[in-house]
Design a protein around this motif. Structure first.
Motif, PDB file in Angstrom:
ATOM      1  N   GLU A   1       0.837  -1.210   0.000  1.00 40.58           N
ATOM      2  CA  GLU A   1       0.000   0.000   0.000  1.00 40.58           C
ATOM      3  C   GLU A   1       0.868   1.256   0.000  1.00 40.58           C
ATOM      4  OE1 GLU A   1      -4.016  -1.538   2.399  1.00 40.58           O
ATOM      5  OE2 GLU A   1      -2.460  -0.393   3.440  1.00 40.58           O
ATOM      6  N   ALA A   2       1.895   1.259   0.858  1.00 44.81           N
ATOM      7  CA  ALA A   2       2.772   2.422   0.944  1.00 44.81           C
ATOM      8  C   ALA A   2       3.540   2.628  -0.351  1.00 44.81           C
ATOM      9  CB  ALA A   2       3.745   2.255   2.114  1.00 44.81           C
ATOM     10  N   ALA A   3       3.988   1.525  -0.964  1.00 44.61           N
ATOM     11  CA  ALA A   3       4.717   1.630  -2.229  1.00 44.61           C
ATOM     12  C   ALA A   3       3.822   2.211  -3.322  1.00 44.61           C
ATOM     13  CB  ALA A   3       5.246   0.270  -2.633  1.00 44.61           C
ATOM     14  N   ALA A   4       2.584   1.717  -3.407  1.00 43.87           N
ATOM     15  CA  ALA A   4       1.657   2.206  -4.431  1.00 43.87           C
ATOM     16  C   ALA A   4       1.344   3.684  -4.227  1.00 43.87           C
ATOM     17  CB  ALA A   4       0.381   1.370  -4.410  1.00 43.87           C
ATOM     18  N   GLN A   5       1.127   4.082  -2.980  1.00 42.23           N
ATOM     19  CA  GLN A   5       0.827   5.491  -2.689  1.00 42.23           C
ATOM     20  C   GLN A   5       1.990   6.405  -3.041  1.00 42.23           C
ATOM     21  OE1 GLN A   5      -0.314   5.395   1.432  1.00 42.23           O
ATOM     22  NE2 GLN A   5      -2.251   4.334   1.030  1.00 42.23           N
ATOM     23  N   ALA A   6       3.214   5.871  -2.985  1.00 36.26           N
ATOM     24  CA  ALA A   6       4.397   6.658  -3.323  1.00 36.26           C
ATOM     25  C   ALA A   6       4.717   6.619  -4.816  1.00 36.26           C
ATOM     26  CB  ALA A   6       5.592   6.166  -2.518  1.00 36.26           C
ATOM     27  N   GLY A   7       3.884   5.919  -5.583  1.00 32.02           N
ATOM     28  CA  GLY A   7       4.073   5.898  -7.022  1.00 32.02           C
ATOM     29  C   GLY A   7       4.950   4.783  -7.545  1.00 32.02           C
ATOM     30  N   HIS A   8       5.257   3.796  -6.699  1.00 35.15           N
ATOM     31  CA  HIS A   8       6.070   2.665  -7.134  1.00 35.15           C
ATOM     32  C   HIS A   8       5.178   1.534  -7.659  1.00 35.15           C
ATOM     33  CE1 HIS A   8       9.474   4.638  -5.264  1.00 35.15           C
ATOM     34  NE2 HIS A   8       8.832   4.658  -4.096  1.00 35.15           N
ATOM     35  N   ALA A   9       5.741   0.687  -8.488  1.00 37.34           N
ATOM     36  CA  ALA A   9       5.019  -0.476  -8.994  1.00 37.34           C
ATOM     37  C   ALA A   9       5.003  -1.537  -7.898  1.00 37.34           C
ATOM     38  CB  ALA A   9       5.674  -0.999 -10.261  1.00 37.34           C
ATOM     39  N   ALA A  10       4.029  -1.442  -7.013  1.00 37.55           N
ATOM     40  CA  ALA A  10       4.041  -2.209  -5.774  1.00 37.55           C
ATOM     41  C   ALA A  10       4.082  -3.710  -5.998  1.00 37.55           C
ATOM     42  CB  ALA A  10       2.823  -1.848  -4.925  1.00 37.55           C
ATOM     43  N   ASN A  11       3.395  -4.208  -7.008  1.00 36.65           N
ATOM     44  CA  ASN A  11       3.313  -5.653  -7.214  1.00 36.65           C
ATOM     45  C   ASN A  11       4.571  -6.253  -7.829  1.00 36.65           C
ATOM     46  OD1 ASN A  11       0.737  -5.881  -6.130  1.00 36.65           O
ATOM     47  ND2 ASN A  11      -0.242  -5.414  -8.095  1.00 36.65           N
ATOM     48  N   THR A  12       5.490  -5.391  -8.264  1.00 36.68           N
ATOM     49  CA  THR A  12       6.735  -5.909  -8.840  1.00 36.68           C
ATOM     50  C   THR A  12       7.933  -5.721  -7.922  1.00 36.68           C
ATOM     51  OG1 THR A  12       7.255  -3.830  -9.982  1.00 36.68           O
ATOM     52  CG2 THR A  12       5.887  -5.442 -11.170  1.00 36.68           C
ATOM     53  N   LEU A  13       7.730  -5.070  -6.770  1.00 34.00           N
ATOM     54  CA  LEU A  13       8.838  -4.927  -5.835  1.00 34.00           C
ATOM     55  C   LEU A  13       9.173  -6.285  -5.217  1.00 34.00           C
ATOM     56  CD1 LEU A  13       7.955  -1.632  -3.924  1.00 34.00           C
ATOM     57  CD2 LEU A  13       9.789  -1.984  -5.581  1.00 34.00           C
ATOM     58  N   PRO A  14      10.449  -6.679  -5.197  1.00 33.63           N
ATOM     59  CA  PRO A  14      10.816  -7.990  -4.649  1.00 33.63           C
ATOM     60  C   PRO A  14      10.584  -8.087  -3.147  1.00 33.63           C
ATOM     61  CG  PRO A  14      12.554  -7.123  -6.072  1.00 33.63           C
ATOM     62  CD  PRO A  14      11.599  -6.001  -5.821  1.00 33.63           C
ATOM     63  N   ILE A  15      10.116  -9.251  -2.715  1.00 31.88           N
ATOM     64  CA  ILE A  15       9.964  -9.562  -1.294  1.00 31.88           C
ATOM     65  C   ILE A  15      10.615 -10.912  -1.031  1.00 31.88           C
ATOM     66  CG2 ILE A  15       8.367  -9.989   0.607  1.00 31.88           C
ATOM     67  CD1 ILE A  15       6.313  -8.280  -0.787  1.00 31.88           C
ATOM     68  N   SER A  16      11.376 -10.984   0.051  1.00 31.40           N
ATOM     69  CA  SER A  16      12.042 -12.217   0.462  1.00 31.40           C
ATOM     70  C   SER A  16      11.551 -12.629   1.835  1.00 31.40           C
ATOM     71  CB  SER A  16      13.563 -11.995   0.492  1.00 31.40           C
ATOM     72  OG  SER A  16      14.235 -13.073   1.125  1.00 31.40           O
ATOM     73  N   ILE A  17      11.642 -13.921   2.125  1.00 30.17           N
ATOM     74  CA  ILE A  17      11.422 -14.415   3.478  1.00 30.17           C
ATOM     75  C   ILE A  17      12.702 -15.104   3.925  1.00 30.17           C
ATOM     76  CG2 ILE A  17      10.427 -16.653   2.792  1.00 30.17           C
ATOM     77  CD1 ILE A  17       9.130 -14.641   5.740  1.00 30.17           C
ATOM     78  N   ASN A  18      13.206 -14.736   5.093  1.00 31.16           N
ATOM     79  CA  ASN A  18      14.366 -15.388   5.692  1.00 31.16           C
ATOM     80  C   ASN A  18      13.868 -16.183   6.886  1.00 31.16           C
ATOM     81  OD1 ASN A  18      15.566 -13.692   3.853  1.00 31.16           O
ATOM     82  ND2 ASN A  18      17.008 -12.771   5.286  1.00 31.16           N
ATOM     83  N   VAL A  19      14.091 -17.503   6.871  1.00 32.61           N
ATOM     84  CA  VAL A  19      13.440 -18.362   7.855  1.00 32.61           C
ATOM     85  C   VAL A  19      14.338 -19.544   8.182  1.00 32.61           C
ATOM     86  CG1 VAL A  19      12.217 -19.667   6.061  1.00 32.61           C
ATOM     87  CG2 VAL A  19      11.249 -19.556   8.362  1.00 32.61           C
ATOM     88  N   HIS A  20      14.218 -20.041   9.397  1.00 32.76           N
ATOM     89  CA  HIS A  20      14.964 -21.242   9.799  1.00 32.76           C
ATOM     90  C   HIS A  20      14.354 -22.482   9.142  1.00 32.76           C
ATOM     91  CE1 HIS A  20      17.569 -19.566  12.927  1.00 32.76           C
ATOM     92  NE2 HIS A  20      16.555 -18.785  13.269  1.00 32.76           N
ATOM     93  N   GLY A  21      15.213 -23.469   8.889  1.00 33.40           N
ATOM     94  CA  GLY A  21      14.703 -24.708   8.313  1.00 33.40           C
ATOM     95  C   GLY A  21      15.770 -25.770   8.175  1.00 33.40           C
ATOM     96  N   TYR A  22      15.370 -26.884   7.582  1.00 31.34           N
ATOM     97  CA  TYR A  22      16.286 -27.993   7.323  1.00 31.34           C
ATOM     98  C   TYR A  22      15.605 -28.948   6.346  1.00 31.34           C
ATOM     99  CZ  TYR A  22      19.640 -31.744   7.964  1.00 31.34           C
ATOM    100  OH  TYR A  22      20.595 -32.689   7.738  1.00 31.34           O
ATOM    101  N   VAL A  23      16.378 -29.473   5.413  1.00 25.58           N
ATOM    102  CA  VAL A  23      15.862 -30.434   4.448  1.00 25.58           C
ATOM    103  C   VAL A  23      16.546 -31.772   4.692  1.00 25.58           C
ATOM    104  CG1 VAL A  23      15.365 -30.886   2.015  1.00 25.58           C
ATOM    105  CG2 VAL A  23      15.751 -28.522   2.789  1.00 25.58           C
ATOM    106  N   GLY A  24      15.749 -32.811   4.919  1.00 27.01           N
ATOM    107  CA  GLY A  24      16.279 -34.154   5.116  1.00 27.01           C
ATOM    108  C   GLY A  24      15.680 -35.126   4.121  1.00 27.01           C
ATOM    109  N   ARG A  25      16.159 -36.329   4.133  1.00 31.48           N
ATOM    110  CA  ARG A  25      15.631 -37.344   3.216  1.00 31.48           C
ATOM    111  C   ARG A  25      14.173 -37.674   3.518  1.00 31.48           C
ATOM    112  NH1 ARG A  25      18.580 -37.641  -1.328  1.00 31.48           N
ATOM    113  NH2 ARG A  25      20.815 -37.664  -0.821  1.00 31.48           N
TER     114      ARG A  25
END
Length: 353
Positions: free
Chosen positions: A219-243
């Motif tokens: 919402e803030a990005a769109a109000q400021a005139g940015h292409a809000a839906n194309t701005l990158p978003i990341s999630i940094n999260v704990h995890g582990y991949v096993g068999r």
């Protein structure tokens, strides 16, 4: 926009709960570079190093570790996770990461954050009462340095710059700068207004924890005139991949639980993590990304659907997990999880994988 998957580490020095063995700083530093190499070899997109200024971490100088990783890797992007910008000099941050960018042929990134750990503030002579103002001012300066040279700037917390020559410049002329957001709506709104990519952090809690954060950011990005839906978003999260699902949880739990106690002691009490709580946090609706390759695939796709993510960075070995287990998880993430997630996201978005 393609979906990127990466790994990160804080380089914590934690005694193994099973053997009591404590890795030396030299061992952990070398293991960190090996993790970057394996992540690069198996085709992951991003490798990050977090910043802490305590004797139970080796990541007090992430830029140096990332520079070493640059020399040992060929294509993976190299990022701080995060740079505690409030207690750093933005000129020096730029110089360091522009040098990494030159070493890596344009692969450097910065995730700038306020810092959930605050030991760097007294260490470098800053007042915690200025926590928010320091970050705003220093981010302004860092962005100004990124956007052109020479630099003329004036603020409150450091000497002004007048036609200052800040060098070197980045390999490709610029460096991506993300803002790390842990849960502060105000921080998300400020990041959206600036039109900067947002890197969300989720320690524990439901997968839906950041729904309002993302909504207000866009919402803030769109109000400021940015292409809000194309701005990158990341999630940094704990995890582990096993068999297997059970094997992944059994491997991750003792180290993660130990790390939550040993490496979070500055945040106060309340981080003891019973196995039942850990298992609940590993369920489909909760935040942790732990399980078999298929479980992690499903959960990453659920994250993407919920938030419209462009990137996920997993902290796989928190709590001093043995290197062989840590590297196995990196390999599974790169070879069995990432290709499927990228293909499925591309299909959802109607683009070529």
């Amino acid at each position: 926009m393609s979906f990127e998957i990466g790994v990160m580490t804080f380089g914590e020095l934690t005694a193994d709960p099973a053997t009591g063995a404590l890795p030396s700083p030299r061992q952990r530093v070398r293991e960190t570079i090996e993790q970057a190499q394996v992540a690069d070899q198996v085709g992951l997109d991003v490798f990050g190093v977090g910043e802490h200024h305590r004797s139970d971490f080796v990541g007090s100088a992430p830029a140096i570790l990332l520079a070493a990783a640059a020399a040992k890797t060929g294509s993976i992007r190299l990022t701080s996770a995060v740079t505690v910008l409030s207690s750093e000099d933005p000129v020096r941050v730029w110089e360091q990461f522009a040098t990494i960018d030159l070493l890596s042929a344009g692969r450097a990134e910065i995730i700038a954050g306020r810092g959930s750990y605050t030991e760097s503030f007294p260490l470098f002579g800053y007042d915690l009462q200025d926590y928010a103002d320091l970050f705003r001012e220093k981010l302004d300066l860092l962005l100004k340095i990124r956007d052109g040279n020479p630099v003329t700037w004036q603020g409150h917390f450091r000497a002004p710059l007048v036609e200052a020559d800040v060098a070197p410049r980045a390999d490709g002329g610029t460096i991506p700068i993300w803002v790390g957001v842990g849960g502060s709506i105000a921080s998300a709104v400020s990041t959206g207004r600036r039109g900067l990519p947002m890197a969300l952090a989720l320690l524990l809690g439901p997968m839906a924890f950041h729904e309002e954060t993302v909504l207000r950011y866009r919402e803030a990005a769109a109000q400021a005139g940015h292409a809000a839906n194309t701005l990158p978003i990341s999630i940094n999260v704990h995890g582990y991949v096993g068999r297997t699902s059970q094997g992944a949880r059994d491997t991750m739990y003792p180290y993660f639980a130990t790390g939550m106690v040993e490496n979070n002691h500055q945040r106060g009490v309340g981080f003891a993590l019973p196995r039942s709580v850990f298992d609940a946090q590993s369920s489909p609706a909760a935040g942790l990304l732990v399980g078999s390759p298929q479980e992690v695939i499903d959960k990453l796709l659920a994250y993407h659907e919920r938030y419209g993510l462009n990137r996920a960075i997993l902290q796989l070995g928190f709590g001093g997990m043995p290197q062989k287990d840590h590297l196995q998880a990196i390999e599974l993430l790169g070879t069995e999880v990432a290709p499927v997630v990228r293909r499925e996201v591309a299909a959802r978005e109607g683009v070529a994988a």
